[in-house]
Design a protein around this motif. Structure first.
Motif, PDB file in Angstrom:
ATOM      1  N   SER A 135      -5.544 -33.863  -9.339  1.00  0.00           N
ATOM      2  CA  SER A 135      -6.682 -33.479  -8.597  1.00  0.00           C
ATOM      3  C   SER A 135      -7.113 -34.639  -7.751  1.00  0.00           C
ATOM      4  O   SER A 135      -6.476 -36.088  -7.882  1.00  0.00           O
ATOM      5  CB  SER A 135      -7.809 -33.201  -9.375  1.00  0.00           C
ATOM      6  N   GLU A 136      -7.917 -34.598  -6.889  1.00  0.00           N
ATOM      7  CA  GLU A 136      -8.830 -35.481  -6.107  1.00  0.00           C
ATOM      8  C   GLU A 136      -9.371 -36.742  -7.009  1.00  0.00           C
ATOM      9  O   GLU A 136      -8.933 -38.009  -6.754  1.00  0.00           O
ATOM     10  CB  GLU A 136      -9.850 -35.032  -5.115  1.00  0.00           C
ATOM     11  N   ASN A 137      -9.884 -36.482  -8.192  1.00  0.00           N
ATOM     12  CA  ASN A 137     -10.673 -37.450  -8.791  1.00  0.00           C
ATOM     13  C   ASN A 137      -9.391 -38.025  -9.679  1.00  0.00           C
ATOM     14  O   ASN A 137      -9.479 -39.226  -9.807  1.00  0.00           O
ATOM     15  CB  ASN A 137     -11.618 -36.736 -10.060  1.00  0.00           C
ATOM     16  N   GLU A 138      -8.506 -37.388 -10.252  1.00  0.00           N
ATOM     17  CA  GLU A 138      -7.337 -38.020 -10.694  1.00  0.00           C
ATOM     18  C   GLU A 138      -6.709 -38.926 -10.143  1.00  0.00           C
ATOM     19  O   GLU A 138      -6.081 -40.020 -10.467  1.00  0.00           O
ATOM     20  CB  GLU A 138      -6.296 -36.726 -11.419  1.00  0.00           C
ATOM     21  N   THR A 139      -6.434 -38.464  -8.576  1.00  0.00           N
ATOM     22  CA  THR A 139      -5.710 -39.384  -7.813  1.00  0.00           C
ATOM     23  C   THR A 139      -6.396 -40.582  -7.621  1.00  0.00           C
ATOM     24  O   THR A 139      -6.050 -42.045  -7.535  1.00  0.00           O
ATOM     25  CB  THR A 139      -5.597 -38.811  -6.434  1.00  0.00           C
ATOM     26  N   ALA A 147      -4.210 -34.206 -27.554  1.00  0.00           N
ATOM     27  CA  ALA A 147      -5.265 -34.317 -28.521  1.00  0.00           C
ATOM     28  C   ALA A 147      -6.383 -35.307 -27.767  1.00  0.00           C
ATOM     29  O   ALA A 147      -7.448 -35.087 -28.316  1.00  0.00           O
ATOM     30  CB  ALA A 147      -4.555 -35.051 -29.783  1.00  0.00           C
ATOM     31  N   ALA A 148      -6.036 -36.334 -27.049  1.00  0.00           N
ATOM     32  CA  ALA A 148      -7.146 -37.059 -26.455  1.00  0.00           C
ATOM     33  C   ALA A 148      -7.887 -36.446 -25.555  1.00  0.00           C
ATOM     34  O   ALA A 148      -8.903 -37.261 -24.967  1.00  0.00           O
ATOM     35  CB  ALA A 148      -6.558 -38.405 -26.039  1.00  0.00           C
ATOM     36  N   GLY A 149      -7.663 -35.523 -24.766  1.00  0.00           N
ATOM     37  CA  GLY A 149      -8.156 -34.714 -23.682  1.00  0.00           C
ATOM     38  C   GLY A 149      -7.858 -35.511 -22.602  1.00  0.00           C
ATOM     39  O   GLY A 149      -8.614 -35.273 -21.658  1.00  0.00           O
ATOM     40  N   ALA A 150      -6.541 -35.919 -22.184  1.00  0.00           N
ATOM     41  CA  ALA A 150      -6.110 -36.658 -21.200  1.00  0.00           C
ATOM     42  C   ALA A 150      -5.512 -35.569 -20.340  1.00  0.00           C
ATOM     43  O   ALA A 150      -4.740 -34.799 -20.887  1.00  0.00           O
ATOM     44  CB  ALA A 150      -5.128 -37.762 -21.499  1.00  0.00           C
ATOM     45  N   THR A 151      -5.643 -35.496 -19.017  1.00  0.00           N
ATOM     46  CA  THR A 151      -5.025 -34.499 -18.121  1.00  0.00           C
ATOM     47  C   THR A 151      -4.118 -34.971 -16.892  1.00  0.00           C
ATOM     48  O   THR A 151      -3.629 -34.164 -16.201  1.00  0.00           O
ATOM     49  CB  THR A 151      -6.289 -33.845 -17.488  1.00  0.00           C
ATOM     50  N   CYS A 152      -3.864 -36.282 -17.107  1.00  0.00           N
ATOM     51  CA  CYS A 152      -3.060 -36.803 -15.983  1.00  0.00           C
ATOM     52  C   CYS A 152      -2.268 -38.111 -16.339  1.00  0.00           C
ATOM     53  O   CYS A 152      -2.781 -38.779 -17.108  1.00  0.00           O
ATOM     54  CB  CYS A 152      -4.042 -37.244 -14.694  1.00  0.00           C
ATOM     55  N   LEU A 153      -0.952 -38.106 -16.119  1.00  0.00           N
ATOM     56  CA  LEU A 153      -0.162 -39.400 -16.473  1.00  0.00           C
ATOM     57  C   LEU A 153       0.386 -39.765 -15.220  1.00  0.00           C
ATOM     58  O   LEU A 153       1.096 -38.981 -14.368  1.00  0.00           O
ATOM     59  CB  LEU A 153       0.833 -38.801 -17.440  1.00  0.00           C
TER      60      LEU A 153
END
Length: 284
Positions: free
Chosen positions: A155-159, A248-254
């Motif tokens: 997403s824009e925020n993840e970028t 498990a940690a709630g991370a959405t982007c790698l």
């Protein structure tokens, strides 16, 4: 008379699946593999692999036995070797007693970080006629290719988090502190040290949950190679376990580094990420 004996490759095996992937790839190229399995780290499955394949020869050595490693490879006719699998950093500072050769090497080092130590080991091996080659040898297809690897793009925020995280991660990697940071809303939540990538992600998840909503964001994980990454050792790796830890940690982007990060079982990694709605991007 020309010998038709297969070329012998030395494999210094730590923990995890990496040694087995490299072992399989080397065998597929027709090589005999002489495994120096580190007692404190390597999986006992190595014994079964040697029992099932006469072209896999396994010797078990302690982490501190540098002289025995050299003698074993020389006795087995090994002139090229590679390192595969993690050796936990804390083992370097454990009660394992180095032999005279390793003790002398440690005394000569200005600093005892991973690059300095393994680089010195590689030089000692080279002086004894054993060339240490890239740990990605025979595994080129598993190196991450540039671009978005999953169905979902960041997403824009993840970028924005990826861009910020790459700056921070490359900074710490340059000091050989770690190669992973976890970011939320352009704030650094966790930095990798000796604990490893998955433990860093898990710690970031705990910090996010314990922030009481102050960090009201999802987590982005950024993993990079070192600025002058020596591909003979400590190459960045990602496995399915990393995706499970992110969930498990709630991370959405790698974000990983293209061409310098190994993906163990890429299809399974991407399938797990797609199912969880995680975006994976490999940055050039």
């Amino acid at each position: 008379m020309v010998s038709h004996e297969p070329e012998r490759l030395g494999l210094i095996a730590g923990n995890g699946r990496f040694p087995f992937l490299l072992l399989d790839a080397a065998r597929a190229h027709g090589l005999t593999v002489v495994v120096a399995a580190i007692k404190e780290e390597a999986d006992l499955e190595m014994k079964a692999r040697a029992a099932a394949d006469p072209q896999v020869i396994v010797h078990w050595l302690s982490l501190g036995e540098l002289s025995k490693l050299i003698e074993t490879f020389q006795r087995e006719g090994v002139t090229r070797a590679t390192m595969a699998g993690q050796v936990r950093h804390k083992q370097i500072f454990s009660s394992i007693r180095p032999d005279w050769r390793l003790a002398k090497l440690l005394m000569s080092l200005r600093t005892k970080n991973t690059d300095m130590l393994l680089g010195a080991v590689a030089k000692v091996l080279g002086d004894e006629g054993i060339e240490l080659i890239s740990s990605t040898a025979y595994l080129e297809p598993l190196l991450a290719k540039a671009g978005v690897l999953t169905r979902r793009s960041p997403s824009e925020n993840e970028t924005k988090d990826v861009a910020y995280g790459r700056t921070v991660a490359k900074g710490i990697a340059g000091f050989d502190l770690g190669q992973t940071v976890v970011i939320a809303s352009q704030a650094c939540v966790a930095v990798e040290a000796m604990e490893g990538t998955d433990a860093t992600i898990a710690r970031a998840g705990e910090l996010l949950r314990g922030s009481g909503g102050v960090l009201d964001a999802t987590l982005t994980v950024v993993k990079v190679a070192k600025p002058n990454q020596d591909m003979r050792f400590d190459v960045p790796v990602i496995g399915v376990a990393t995706i499970r830890t992110m969930i498990a940690a709630g991370a959405t982007c790698l974000s990983v580094e293209a061409g310098r990060t190994l993906l163990f079982d890429p299809a399974a990694i991407i399938a797990a990420a797609d199912e969880a709605g995680i975006a994976i991007v490999a940055e050039a």
